[in-house]
Every structure is written in C-alpha cells, then in structure tokens.
Design a protein around this motif. Structure first.
Motif, PDB file in Angstrom:
ATOM      1  N   HIS A   8     -12.159  11.914  11.634  1.00 38.92           N
ATOM      2  CA  HIS A   8     -12.098  10.887  10.597  1.00 38.92           C
ATOM      3  C   HIS A   8     -11.952  11.553   9.232  1.00 38.92           C
ATOM      4  O   HIS A   8     -12.497  12.626   8.986  1.00 38.92           O
ATOM      5  CB  HIS A   8     -13.369  10.034  10.591  1.00 38.92           C
ATOM      6  N   GLU A  27      -4.596   6.842  10.404  1.00 42.10           N
ATOM      7  CA  GLU A  27      -4.922   5.423  10.248  1.00 42.10           C
ATOM      8  C   GLU A  27      -3.841   4.532  10.860  1.00 42.10           C
ATOM      9  O   GLU A  27      -4.129   3.473  11.414  1.00 42.10           O
ATOM     10  CB  GLU A  27      -5.115   5.082   8.767  1.00 42.10           C
ATOM     11  N   TRP A  73      -3.959  12.016   7.125  1.00 40.48           N
ATOM     12  CA  TRP A  73      -4.874  10.906   7.351  1.00 40.48           C
ATOM     13  C   TRP A  73      -4.190   9.548   7.362  1.00 40.48           C
ATOM     14  O   TRP A  73      -4.644   8.617   8.039  1.00 40.48           O
ATOM     15  CB  TRP A  73      -5.999  10.947   6.325  1.00 40.48           C
ATOM     16  N   ARG A  80      -4.415   4.464  14.575  1.00 38.63           N
ATOM     17  CA  ARG A  80      -5.592   3.654  14.899  1.00 38.63           C
ATOM     18  C   ARG A  80      -5.332   2.169  14.685  1.00 38.63           C
ATOM     19  O   ARG A  80      -5.847   1.321  15.430  1.00 38.63           O
ATOM     20  CB  ARG A  80      -6.781   4.110  14.066  1.00 38.63           C
ATOM     21  N   HIS A  81      -4.541   1.861  13.676  1.00 36.69           N
ATOM     22  CA  HIS A  81      -4.193   0.454  13.455  1.00 36.69           C
ATOM     23  C   HIS A  81      -3.374  -0.075  14.636  1.00 36.69           C
ATOM     24  O   HIS A  81      -3.561  -1.217  15.073  1.00 36.69           O
ATOM     25  CB  HIS A  81      -3.397   0.310  12.155  1.00 36.69           C
TER      26      HIS A  81
END
Length: 603
Positions: free
Chosen positions: A521, A454, A450, A457-458
């Motif tokens: 997610h 992230e 995860w 996605r950042h």
C-alpha cells in the motif's frame, strides 16, 4: 431512502462498543437520555441491548427495550438474540409472540434464535410451528435458517425430519453442506443413534476446509466418548484431519489409542501416521514409523519422500527415492513431483534436471505440475532466462501455476520486466482470478507506481474480485486455534497484541527491522509496520508464547507462503525467546532455532 446515522448517534455507538462494564453503560445511558436518543434512535438502542447482553445484564436490556415506543424489527432481533444468549428461552418465546402481535415481521435473523429455544426446551411442537411460519414467509431455503431447522429436529429427537430436510436441501455451498453434515452427526450422537452417526461420518463427501477438519476431529472424539470403537477408515480420516491442520498432540493421542486398542498397523494406517508426523513437523518420528512398517506400497513411499521434501531434506528424499526403486516399486508422477520439489528447495538444478529427464525412462509422462516445479527450480536459483526458455519450449501450454512460479521468482530476484510479462499472462489465462490482480499490483507497488496499484484495485472492486484471506493455525493443549491477519476475535486478543508488541521491541534491540516492502500500500512507513505486525502467523506466534510452557516447541500452520518479514521475525523470536518455532507454509517447513532457519533463507 435509508437515513444515515447522525454524528451524535455514531458518537454514542462508539462509546457503547468501547464500554467495559455495566457501570460504563449506565454512564453512557445517562448521556443518551440527555440527548433524547433512547426513545428515538433504534440503532443506538439496538447496540445498547447487545452490549447489555454481553455483560449478562439482561434485565437492563429489557428495561431499555420497554422504554422504546413501537420497537422495530432490529430492536426485536437484538432482544431475541440477547435472551437466547442468556438462556432466557421462555421469555424469548413471549417476546416473539409480542413481536407478532405488533405486526413486526420476523426475518432470517430471527428464526435461528427461536429454533434454538425449541432445541433447548426440547419442544418438538414449538419447532414444528416455527417451521410452518418459516415456510409461510418463504425463508426455509435461507442457509442459516435451513441449518438451524435441521439442527433443531436432530436435537429434539426427530432424526427422520432432520434427514428429510437434509435430503431436500437444494444446491448448497461447501460450507453449508459441511455444516449440515455435522449437525446431523451431532444430533445422532446426542440421541444415542451412534451407528447412524458413524455411517454419516464415514459418508461425509469432502472434509477439505480447515474448519471441517477441526469438526472431523471433534466428531471422532465424540464417537469415542459414547463408546463407539472406530474402524480403520475412521482412524485414517482422523489422522488425515490432524495432518491438514498440524494438530500434533491430537495425532500423537490417536497413535497411542491405536497402539492401546489392538489395531493392526496396516499400510493404510501406517501411511496416515507417516503423513501425520511429517506434516505436523516431526519428520524423524515419521521416518521411525515408516521404517517400522512391514507393509509399504507406492503411496507409503511417496508420503515419506514428500515428507523429506517439504522439510528441505533433499539428500534423504533422494536416498528414499533410490531405495524405493531398489525394492522393485516403479515411481509414479506423485513420487517424481516430490523428488523435484526436494531438489527445488535445495537449489539442486542439475540434479533436478536429471530426475525430470528420467521420467520418460520410467514411462511417466510429465504433467503441468512437473513443468511448474521445473520453472520453480530454475527460478529459485535465479536462473530466470533459463526458466523462461523452458516455458517457451514446453510441449504443453503453460498454465496459471507455471506463470505464477515464474512471477514469484521474478519478484524475489527483482526482475520487474519479466515479472510484468508473467503477470500479464496470468491475467490473460484467468481474468477473474484474484491472484492475477494481486500479482500485477505487486509489480506496480514494487516499482512505486501507486496510481497503477490503485487502478488494479479499483478493477478488482468493480468486478467483485476478492483475495481469499490468509490464516494460521496453532494447536495448544489439544485445541486448535485459528487466526487471520488483523484478527481481533480471539478471547486473548489483548494479551496477544501486547505480547507481539513486546516481542517486536525485543527483536528490534537484536537488529530486527520490519521489511515494509512486503506491504503493498502507498502508506506511511509507520502504518506499513502496523500492517506487517498483524499477519496471521505473528498472531499465532504471540498466542503460542503466552499459552505454552517456556522452552516448548511452537508449531504453526499457514495456508499461504510465509512473507519475508514474518520469516525474519520468526528467526529473531527463536533467539530472544529461546524457543524452537516450526512453521509449515503452503510450500515447505521452516524450523527456526537460535536465530536461524533450516531453509537457509532459500525458500
């Protein structure tokens, strides 16, 4: 510095948005007065005026406006929109004058509603005056203002001004361009200049986005309403629009119109009919039209073969392919792609290899699309090592689509190592393509990494890269309705979600379990189930169930590949609701009936 909203302001804004009636608003109003916000918080007042407007309580909105000292631009815009939405156009003009008198400068959100008032009152002089003000403020090239100006001139009968603005509009986005075309066509129809409307319709450059196809159909019907008989090109364009959005009822109506108005079903119209029926889920009707055609060219054959392919009818596609060759028509690259697609959907790897290798015999050089189809053929069948070797032996450089096909196969067969390799190649080929990042995020999510999810996605957020939303269409009683994931905009939203919840409960009783692996997610399982529950195709399904007669077929079109969980839900829904469901995604058709799908869960 812009002041943030206080917690009490946020509280009341939430209450205003949640209000259901004017009576509710009055109760909230009393509390707002008690806290002194009606005279000090422009945001609360703005939201209050908007809600009054939605309940058709325009006098209440005016009383709120008059009790606010020194209203700013936001409050004036809220009132002007409220007056426009309630057709109070003379009052709107008065308050616009008041706005100018108080030295509040109008902006790009003010003028579209002012121009609407000029249109509604058929006031050319007012519209021209507003145009001068727009130019003075440097707003005439704002896309929404520009469209409103063209629309205003067209509807007040000044088509020459509208056309001049249209021609002088600088660089336009596709959406803006199509809106400008449509307001011009509608203006011509409204003013009775039907011949010009027809010419504009036929000259429209690109009718490719989904909203454009809906508008193309609306324009076609409007031409018929004003007594214009379409030509072959216009009929073919309308049928093409039906094909794109899966509007079967509209397509059948146009077919009946053709038969009843002495059109000759030549190969152009015939091919468009075959494509319409095939892409609207009626492959057998497509075949009947095809067999009845006296004229067939290469395009006609390729459309029929593609139709069989996307419906997963590999045997029929191959038979049609052989029949075409027996008539002396040589296949081209499009036909070969259709046949390879049929083999891929059926898992016929060896047959696909024979077809691929025969391309050279017919002097057809494989393109990158044919190589991608072969990778997909190997990958679907789980022969991932062969797929990778095939890529490595290709005489051309593998592109984004080829590596994407390998990745999808890797994910389906849970080969994380090869999937990561494919995803890295995708990122190297196109660092700004949203799909590259989504693919990589998928890999990490599947492995439970995860922090890496992230991080990806950042990176997307910092580079302003967004994944385009998925949508689904459903046609009910000749009207096409569209949905996106989590959609709350439909007028029947409450009933749609209530039906979807009921359907989920019934499906669970039959053994359905939400497949939360399709949610990427790191959130709790319950939240993942909520996310899955609002996919666009499920919303379209629920709408179809509450809007169509019991026992009728539900037809849905989706712009992306259907996810595994939605596929599972459709199977259960077909059984518990005793409905046949036809879903067309970007790859193929799925026909759900009695708890099973024609794809055999191989897609």
């Amino acid at each position: 510095m812009v002041r943030g909203f206080s917690s009490i302001e946020n509280h009341f804004i939430s209450l205003i948005h949640a209000s259901k009636t004017t009576s509710h608003l009055r109760q909230i109003h009393a509390q707002i007065l008690h806290h002194g916000l009606i005279e000090s918080s422009s945001m609360v007042v703005t939201q209050f005026i908007a809600s009054c407007s939605s309940f058709k309580s325009i006098n209440y909105a005016l009383s709120i406006f008059h009790n606010f000292p020194n209203p700013n631009l936001y409050i004036f815009n809220a009132l002007i929109r409220a007056l426009s939405d309630n057709s109070q156009f003379q009052s709107l003009i008065s308050y616009f004058s008041l706005m100018l008198q108080q030295n509040v400068r109008p902006d790009h959100l003010t003028f579209p509603f002012m121009l609407k008032s000029a249109m509604s009152l058929l006031e050319f002089r007012l519209g021209a005056t507003l145009h001068a003000g727009i130019a003075k403020l440097g707003l005439e090239f704002d896309s929404f203002v520009r469209i409103s100006l063209v629309d205003m001139y067209a509807k007040v009968g000044s088509l020459d001004h509208a056309l001049q603005l249209f021609d002088e509009t600088p660089v336009r986005t596709k959406a803006t361009n199509m809106l400008l075309w449509n307001v011009l066509i509608n203006g011509c129809c409204r003013s009775g200049d039907v011949q010009r409307a027809v010419k504009l319709f036929e000259a429209m450059p690109e009718r490719t986005s989904n909203g454009d196809h809906k508008r193309a159909l609306d324009t076609f019907y409007r031409m018929l309403d004003v007594g214009v008989k379409p030509n072959d090109f216009t009929v073919v364009s309308a049928l093409s629009a039906c094909s794109r959005i899966g509007a079967l009822d509209a397509g059948v109506w146009i077919h009946d119109y053709i038969l009843g108005n002495e059109f000759r079903i030549n190969k152009e119209i015939g091919t468009a009919l075959v494509e319409m029926y095939a892409k609207c889920g009626e492959i057998e009707r497509a075949n009947r039209v095809f067999c009845a055609l006296k004229e067939k060219d290469l395009l006609t054959w390729s459309v029929m073969i593609s139709g069989w392919a996307i419906h997963g009818c590999c045997e029929q596609a191959l038979s049609c392919f052989e029949e075409m060759k027996s008539t002396g028509i040589n296949p081209d690259e499009i036909v070969f792609l259709a046949v390879l697609t049929a083999c891929s959907h059926a898992g016929l790897v060896d047959q696909g290899l024979l077809v691929f290798n025969s391309m050279w015999f017919h002097s057809v050089k494989p393109t990158v699309k044919h190589y991608a189809c072969m990778v997909d053929l190997f990958g679907r069948a789980g022969r991932l090592e062969e797929a990778l070797k095939f890529i490595e032996s290709m005489p051309i450089e593998p592109d984004f689509v080829i590596w994407g096909a390998l990745f999808c196969a890797c994910r389906a067969h849970k080969n994380i190592e090869m999937a990561e390799l494919a995803s890295k190649r995708l990122l190297q080929l196109d660092p700004k393509h949203a799909g590259s990042y989504v693919f990589l995020s998928n890999i990490y999510a599947g492995a439970g990494r995860w922090e890496d999810v992230e991080r990806v996605r950042h990176t997307m957020k910092s580079r302003h890269i967004e994944k385009p939303p998925g949508w689904s269409f459903i046609e009910v009683q000749g009207c096409v309705h569209s949905f996106i994931a989590g959609d709350q905009s439909h007028v029947l939203t409450e009933g749609i979600y209530r039906k979807l919840e009921e359907l989920t409960v019934r499906a669970r009783e039959q053994g359905y379990m939400p497949n939360t692996g399709w949610v990427l997610h790191n959130i709790e399982e319950e939240e993942k189930e909520d996310s899955l529950g609002s996919h666009s195709e499920k919303l379209a399904l629920a709408f179809g169930l509450i809007s169509t007669p019991s026992g009728s077929v539900i037809r849905i079109v989706k712009n992306l590949r259907v996810c595994g969980d939605c596929h599972s839900m459709m199977k259960f829904a077909s059984r518990v609701c005793e409905r046949e469901i036809v879903l067309r995604d970007i790859k193929r058709f799925h026909h759900f009936k009695d708890g099973a799908c024609t794809c055999g869960d191989y897609w």
